[in-house]
Design a protein around this motif. Structure first.
Motif, PDB file in Angstrom:
ATOM      1  N   ILE A 394      31.600  41.221  37.294  1.00 35.98           N
ATOM      2  CA  ILE A 394      31.539  41.844  38.708  1.00 35.98           C
ATOM      3  C   ILE A 394      32.428  40.658  39.796  1.00 35.98           C
ATOM      4  O   ILE A 394      33.357  41.047  40.291  1.00 35.98           O
ATOM      5  CB  ILE A 394      30.285  42.178  39.491  1.00 35.98           C
ATOM      6  N   ALA A 395      31.832  39.436  39.414  1.00 37.09           N
ATOM      7  CA  ALA A 395      32.701  38.383  40.349  1.00 37.09           C
ATOM      8  C   ALA A 395      34.115  38.407  39.856  1.00 37.09           C
ATOM      9  O   ALA A 395      35.082  38.162  40.864  1.00 37.09           O
ATOM     10  CB  ALA A 395      31.945  36.996  39.835  1.00 37.09           C
ATOM     11  N   SER A 396      34.433  38.533  38.689  1.00 38.19           N
ATOM     12  CA  SER A 396      36.051  38.542  38.052  1.00 38.19           C
ATOM     13  C   SER A 396      36.612  39.542  38.554  1.00 38.19           C
ATOM     14  O   SER A 396      38.033  39.432  39.030  1.00 38.19           O
ATOM     15  CB  SER A 396      35.944  38.431  36.335  1.00 38.19           C
ATOM     16  N   ALA A 397      36.008  40.682  38.722  1.00 32.11           N
ATOM     17  CA  ALA A 397      36.897  41.881  39.325  1.00 32.11           C
ATOM     18  C   ALA A 397      37.158  41.732  40.763  1.00 32.11           C
ATOM     19  O   ALA A 397      38.011  41.976  41.436  1.00 32.11           O
ATOM     20  CB  ALA A 397      35.722  43.206  39.049  1.00 32.11           C
ATOM     21  N   ILE A 398      35.887  41.124  41.521  1.00 35.39           N
ATOM     22  CA  ILE A 398      36.231  40.986  42.934  1.00 35.39           C
ATOM     23  C   ILE A 398      37.104  39.972  43.148  1.00 35.39           C
ATOM     24  O   ILE A 398      38.106  39.924  44.052  1.00 35.39           O
ATOM     25  CB  ILE A 398      34.847  40.457  43.679  1.00 35.39           C
ATOM     26  N   GLU A 399      37.092  38.949  42.234  1.00 35.05           N
ATOM     27  CA  GLU A 399      38.189  37.940  42.309  1.00 35.05           C
ATOM     28  C   GLU A 399      39.559  38.607  42.219  1.00 35.05           C
ATOM     29  O   GLU A 399      40.519  38.119  43.168  1.00 35.05           O
ATOM     30  CB  GLU A 399      37.951  36.832  41.350  1.00 35.05           C
TER      31      GLU A 399
END
Length: 874
Positions: A394-399
């Protein structure tokens, strides 16, 4: 008579009939007993299948057995073959108590095995024992007496697979009760039936155990398979969710839809009725909530400055947290959260709370949070692990989403800037073309400067040595071609610099280079390789006469007067000439030969030239031999020290000592410090000479103490070569640290001319030497005319004037220059020493100017410790 015979006949028939009736009754009884026995055995078989415990089975055996024979005293003994322990599953006796009541559990087996029961087990045969036989067995030590005495004792072995596994025992305490062979046989039948039943029961028990074991294994396998199926389904669901998260990162949906889709994907993995995502801004001082969903349908929290909330707590801790309500309230009570912002505390209704930090751009830039408000939904540690794993994606997607949004914004700004920049570039294009032209011109100038002397414009040492190397290679290919190398050293250049100053000295060098150009051809090369050293490469000469003619022209041209500072000034030159004569010649060896010849020309009286020949070779050999002798003298400590006093010009008091090395050469005689330093300079031994001097001073410390001179400061002349290399400077520092004299006594004098040619190394080294707390000073001051400003940033304590100054005191210009040096030293609070005072008049004139300290022939006598020792001994 006939009647008697008939009566006798009837009597015999009656007896026969009685016998037949008796046999018939016996047979009937036997058949009935067999039938009863058969029925009993059937009943025993049925009993074995119906009972639930061994005790119940043996109790039934006793009941059926009692119908056939007296069995009021009956017990069963069974042997465990694994540990050879005898057990009694059933016991009934009129007199004796159960063995467990008579013997301990540990001893009961041994006791039974030592009695009649053990005897039957050992023999494997049935035993009907009366009192006489019992006593005989005891006498034969076959058994031991156990229990109450009985009338008869009957024991039958129980055999399974030809092994005795137990004993059936019946006892009689009454003489009216006897056991027959039929009873023994009957009890044997019962024993056989029991063994069959035991075998069947044992087999059934083993079968049931095997079935139970297999059932357990199948159950475990089923549970494991079920778990694997669940994990596989969970993994497939997780993989699908991760793919969906990855697709979201590259989608073109708006921000609200993006976070809603993230929430939907997470909901497939774990119930998340209450969920929100918090993100920090670029400065990490403000937190906002781009996504928020709640069962209470509350609105999303407003953006706020970073404070001490629960969300900030998980971001600060940088690790996933699963908190119960009691944990949250404990954090509140301890002041770790909501101490400064109690109005933000809405955690009372939260039952469980999970917070996962989001790592964006390798930093914690936010948090993913879910929570429950009742006990119907309990989160476990595996939920925390799952959410932690998913949060990374999720953090990678948000990034990527934030990067994409930033990229779009950057593109929009870039388009505006491109338009603006294009217009500006159109205006700057013409200026750029001019700048490029100037840059090319500067590059050409840099290349020229790298290969040419900045003052005269002549090739410098590097470029000239390259041309000389090319000339050597050419003559190796073309054997008949020759060239000559002229090494020119100007006379009186130092005097011009000292008298007229640096600027006029530079004009003198420029004029000299112009005159030298007039003396050579276009294909010849002229270069400047040092302060007043010029070299000429005469290309393709016919013989040595050509070189001599050029040398004559050079001497004639340089002997013409120079007009400097509105004055006529004459100079001259010394020239050394070398030819390519050997196959082993190199650019360095030819330059060395020409230098040696020039040195010989100076020795011959200047204003002349010398051709390097066999005689010069011999001189070189002598120089090499002298170098070896000097190295041996240093290693053998054959050099000696004399001490030149530095005196107060007014009182004559000795203020300091200048140690000077000299060498009593076996053939050349006494070599003083000046010539010794000159030899060392040519042999590259100046640093070794300085280290030797410092070491010798330590060895003479005790003698100086005896003469009450060890307290005086020492003026030590140090070569600037120590400052050019780190290891040489380190060696000097270590030697100074080892000195027996205090650091305040040591004055290190470095030549001013060396400082001018290598300023950067001197400055760096001075800073390092200052840490040793020694006194740093310049000697030969005024010879190179260093800039006065350079004295302001050097950690200097003193100056020692060049010894040529006292010799020109009749010149007003010299007096003015000396006065300027004196005033400069006073302004900079530097101690000035005058060197080279050879007459009393010079001493008086120096006092008139204001100088207070000096050294020279007219001031004190040179001190030699070995002479003092000799005089003392005499």
């Amino acid at each position: 008579m006939f009647r008697d015979e008939q009566t006798q006949h009837s009597q015999r028939e009656f007896e026969l009939m009685q016998k037949r009736i008796s046999r018939l009754k016996s047979l009937a009884l036997k058949y009935k007993r067999a039938e009863v026995t058969q029925n009993m055995l059937l009943e025993l078989s049925n009993l074995a299948a119906s009972v639930s415990s061994p005790a119940e089975f043996y109790s039934g055996v006793h009941s059926y057995l009692s119908t056939l024979l007296p069995a009021d005293n009956f017990f069963v003994a069974l042997l465990d073959p694994l540990n050879n322990v005898l057990e009694i599953p059933f016991f009934l006796d009129e007199k004796d108590k159960h063995p467990l009541e008579l013997f301990s559990k540990e001893n009961i087996s041994a006791k039974l095995l030592s009695g009649l029961t053990g005897y039957v087990l050992k023999t494997g045969k049935s035993l009907l024992c009366n009192q006489d036989k019992f006593e005989q067995l005891i006498l034969d030590k076959q058994i031991e007496s156990l229990g109450a005495p009985c009338h008869l004792w009957l024991g039958v072995p129980i055999t399974v697979h030809h092994s005795v596994v137990g004993v059936l025992v019946i006892q009689s305490y009454s003489e009216q009760v006897n056991f027959t062979e039929v009873d023994i046989e009957l009890l044997g039948f019962v024993s056989h039936q029991i063994s069959n039943i035991m075998e069947r029961v044992q087999h059934q028990e083993q079968l049931e155990q095997a079935i139970a074991q297999r059932t357990r294994e199948l159950s475990v396998a089923y549970d494991k398979l079920k778990q694997e199926v669940n994990e596989k389904r969970r993994a497939e669901l997780l993989q699908k969710s991760l793919f969906e998260i990855a697709d979201l990162a590259t989608s073109n949906i708006d921000t609200h839809a993006f976070y809603s889709e993230l929430h939907r994907v997470i909901s497939h993995l774990i119930p998340v009725s209450n969920c929100y995502i918090a993100l920090l801004n670029d400065q990490c001082n403000q937190i906002n909530f781009p996504f928020y969903v709640s069962q209470a349908n509350g609105r999303a929290p407003d953006s706020r400055i970073i404070c001490d909330g629960l969300t900030e707590y998980v971001i600060k801790n940088r690790r996933p947290l699963l908190l119960q309500n009691i944990d949250i309230q404990s954090l509140v009570s301890s002041g770790q959260i909501y101490a400064k912002t109690p109005e933000l505390n809405n955690t009372k209704d939260i039952y469980q709370w999970i917070g996962i930090p989001l790592f964006i751009h390798e930093q914690v830039r936010g948090a993913l949070t879910i929570y429950s408000t009742n006990k119907t939904r309990r989160y476990q540690e595996n939920d925390l692990d799952l959410l932690t794993f998913v949060s990374q994606h999720i953090a990678s997607a948000i990034e990527r989403k934030l990067s994409a949004e930033s990229l779009i914004a950057s593109y929009e700004q870039l388009e505006d800037k491109v338009i603006e920049r294009t217009q500006a570039l159109a205006l700057l294009n013409q200026d750029l073309e001019k700048e490029i032209a100037q840059r090319r011109k500067m590059e050409q100038q840099l290349v020229h400067d790298a290969n040419h002397d900045t003052l005269t414009g002549l090739p410098n040492r590097g470029m000239f040595m390259e041309r000389l190397s090319q000339a050597i290679k050419h003559t190796r290919r073309h054997k008949l071609d020759r060239f000559a190398l002229l090494f020119i050293d100007l006379d009186r250049f130092k005097l011009i610099n000292d008298t007229l100053g640096h600027i006029e000295g530079d004009r003198f060098l420029v004029e000299t280079s112009r005159r030298l150009k007039l003396c050579i051809r276009e294909n010849d090369s002229l270069g400047r390789i040092g302060g007043d050293e010029f070299v000429i490469l005469l290309d393709r000469i016919n013989g040595s006469q050509d070189a001599k003619e050029v040398a004559e022209r050079v001497l004639t041209g340089l002997s013409e007067p120079y007009k400097l500072a509105n004055q006529q000034f004459k100079s001259g030159a010394s020239i050394g000439i070398a030819f390519n004569q050997h196959k082993t010649d190199t650019s360095e060896s030819l330059l060395r030969d020409a230098d040696a010849a020039m040195y010989q020309a100076k020795t011959n009286g200047k204003g002349c030239y010398v051709i390097f020949d066999d005689k010069s070779h011999k001189q070189l050999d002598k120089d090499i031999e002298l170098e070896l002798e000097l190295r041996n003298a240093i290693s053998n400590r054959s050099l000696l020290i004399s001490y030149l006093p530095i005196e107060d010009l007014q009182t004559g008091e000795t203020l300091a000592l200048e140690p000077r090395l000299y060498w009593n050469h076996p053939s050349l005689g006494k070599i003083k410090q000046a010539k010794l330093l000159n030899i060392a300079e040519h042999c590259s031994l100046t640093t070794e000479l300085d280290i030797f001097l410092l070491g010798t001073l330590n060895s003479e410390y005790a003698q100086l103490q005896k003469m009450s001179l060890a307290h005086l400061p020492l003026h030590i002349n140090i070569s600037g070569h120590h400052l050019k290399h780190k290891h040489a400077l380190r060696h000097l520092k270590n030697k100074l640290k080892q000195s027996y004299f205090s650091s305040e006594q040591l004055w290190l004098f470095f030549d001013e001319q060396g400082f001018i040619f290598d300023t950067d190394n001197h400055i760096n080294a001075f800073d390092l030497l200052t840490k040793l707390e020694v006194n740093l000073a310049l000697s030969g001051y005024g010879s190179a005319h260093s800039a006065l400003s350079s004295l302001t940033f050097l950690p200097l304590k003193g100056l020692k004037l060049d010894p040529s100054y006292p010799c020109h005191l009749d010149s007003k210009q010299h007096k003015k220059l000396l006065n300027a040096h004196f005033l400069t030293a006073q302004a900079l609070e530097l101690t000035v020493f005058v060197d080279g005072i050879s007459t009393k008049q010079q001493k008086e004139l120096m006092l008139e100017i204001g100088f207070e300290r000096g050294q020279g022939q007219a001031l004190g006598k040179v001190l030699r410790l070995e002479e003092v020792e000799t005089s003392v001994c005499a």
